[in-house]
Design an enzyme around this catalytic site. Structure first.
Site, PDB file in Angstrom:
ATOM      1  N   GLU A 325       8.047   1.699  59.602  1.00 37.01           N
ATOM      2  CA  GLU A 325       8.431   0.378  59.926  1.00 37.01           C
ATOM      3  C   GLU A 325       9.108  -0.542  59.124  1.00 37.01           C
ATOM      4  O   GLU A 325       8.701  -0.707  57.917  1.00 37.01           O
ATOM      5  CB  GLU A 325       7.278  -0.369  60.476  1.00 37.01           C
ATOM      6  CG  GLU A 325       6.077  -0.686  59.509  1.00 37.01           C
ATOM      7  CD  GLU A 325       4.735  -1.007  60.192  1.00 37.01           C
ATOM      8  OE1 GLU A 325       4.580  -0.784  61.382  1.00 37.01           O
ATOM      9  OE2 GLU A 325       3.979  -1.554  59.413  1.00 37.01           O
ATOM     10  N   CYS A 326       9.954  -1.300  59.447  1.00 35.06           N
ATOM     11  CA  CYS A 326      10.685  -2.189  58.625  1.00 35.06           C
ATOM     12  C   CYS A 326      11.479  -1.434  57.436  1.00 35.06           C
ATOM     13  O   CYS A 326      12.263  -0.629  57.277  1.00 35.06           O
ATOM     14  CB  CYS A 326       9.977  -3.456  58.277  1.00 35.06           C
ATOM     15  SG  CYS A 326      11.101  -5.004  57.943  1.00 35.06           S
TER      16      CYS A 326
END
Length: 435
Positions: A325-326
């Site tokens: 994520e991210c």
């Protein structure tokens, strides 16, 4: 009907402001450190999604800092967290996000639900008696809130403090003023917010300096006790990840982790082990969790660690699950460029290039609908992504229901800009790590 456990009583205070950047984190950290130095057990919470402020607040209080948010965390789990804290702490502090009434739900909605008194920190720079008008507006905007008073921040002198007090209405309590801190005492920040706690070499001295200013204010006294009701009994989670070993990246480049996410994975039966993409050269796990962080600040080290890059590629080639994520997703790209234009080749697991921007590129609460439930979380990033990969779906923005961040799935790889809060849908979270 089974007997419910008794309610628990604990002094509690919600610290808010009119906007971001007013000094809330410094004040809450100072309060936590001040009362901790007196031997009190302090529990601190942060309203809304945040990874950086809690790092500072944990250092100040000596205890884990969890998020409270009626939408992302949910009312029941907020109630459970506060009830558990009231059973062990002598003081509960909650730092708000942005301004008191900003967002939906807002910090005001949270404190009204749990009847927690509010103290507002107001930046008094360049202000005199108008300070009182601002205080009155905050106190009266929603009369159902219990407004404990206001604290003046960045007070220039004793004369300045007199001017502020002179403008205060009799119906709003003045809790005191905090002087302007020297630059060397301020908490440093960068593009995503405060600098990570472990990067501030003299953090302990800064916290102690901030705490010293509390003694001259009314905040030196404990607020009144609040009754916290017991939450509904939580059912045990199914052991969907029993026997699964998940390698979780955790170092200076990948540190944006909710402790509640890790607790959820363990409650689902997973065994967790931590590794560093910066320093380690191998991974041996059934699944990998790459959380967000600051890979752009560590591009040379990440690119030079070819052993870890080979290990990541081998893990994916063996069709073992990987959830990123991210910042974790940026590490999967072929190439990433920082704000200064410096770039590096990374793992190449996800085709495409990332570019750090000087302005926000994504911000807000979002939900991800899956076949196993709806995961809630948020987006907050300064980078953009160019990839030929077609997303398998999009999240939904909480504010308007419109499509949000793309979600990518390549074999056993799942990746997105989203920071998901696993307790919001544990079964869906488990599926992220299953083949």
């Amino acid at each position: 009907m089974p007997n419910l456990p008794p309610s628990r009583s604990c002094p509690a205070l919600f610290i808010t402001a009119t906007a971001s950047g007013q000094g809330k984190t410094t004040l809450v950290a100072a309060l936590a450190r001040y009362h901790r130095r007196l031997g009190r057990h302090v529990r601190v919470f942060k309203t809304g999604p945040d990874f950086l402020d809690p790092m500072i607040l944990q250092c100040a209080s000596g205890a884990e800092v969890k998020p409270l948010d009626l939408w992302m965390v949910g009312e029941t789990d907020c109630q459970r967290a506060l009830y558990d804290a009231a059973g062990e702490a002598e003081l509960i502090l909650i730092e708000g996000a942005m301004g008191l009434f900003d967002g939906n739900p807002s910090g005001a909605d949270l404190v009204e639900r749990f009847a927690i008194p509010v103290a507002a920190l107001l930046d008094a720079r360049g202000m005199g008696q108008t300070f009182g008008a601002l205080a009155l507006g905050l106190a009266q905007y929603r009369p159902t809130l219990e407004f404990a008073g206001v604290i003046a921040n960045r007070v220039a002198s004793a004369r300045h403090a007199e001017m502020l007090q002179a403008g205060m209405p009799t119906t709003v309590r003045y809790l005191g003023g905090l002087p302007r801190l020297a630059e060397s005492a301020l908490l440093p920040s960068r593009h995503l917010g405060l600098v990570q706690a472990e990067e501030i070499a003299d953090l302990e001295q800064r916290l102690d300096a901030a705490a010293d200013g509390i003694a001259a204010t009314a905040l030196a006294q404990l607020p009144k006790p609040i009754e916290f009701l017991p939450p509904p009994v939580a059912l045990p989670l199914p052991q969907l990840l029993a026997g699964l070993r998940i390698a979780v990246a955790r170092d200076a480049a990948f540190s944006f982790l909710y402790a509640d996410n890790l607790c959820t994975l363990k409650a689902l039966g997973a065994e967790l082990q931590f590794f560093s993409p910066l320093a380690d050269h191998d991974i041996c796990a059934d699944a990998v969790y790459l959380p967000g962080g600051y890979p752009e600040l560590h591009l040379p080290a990440l690119a030079a660690n070819t052993g870890m890059i080979r290990a990541m590629r081998a893990h994916v080639a063996a069709n073992r699950p990987l959830y990123a994520e991210c910042g974790g997703m940026l590490y999967l790209l072929e190439y990433l460029t920082d704000q200064a234009g410096n770039g590096a080749a990374l793992t190449g697991i996800l085709a495409g290039r990332g570019q750090l921007q000087t302005r926000l590129a994504g911000l807000g609460m979002q939900a991800l609908d899956t076949a196993h439930g709806c995961l809630r979380g948020h987006s907050f990033h300064h980078s953009t992504l160019e990839t030929p990969v077609t997303p398998c779906g999009f999240s939904r923005r909480q504010r308007d229901g419109q499509p949000g961040e793309p979600f990518y799935r390549l074999g056993a790889v799942r990746a997105s800009y989203l920071h998901l809060y696993f307790p919001s849908a544990p079964i869906a979270a488990a599926a992220l790590f299953q083949a």
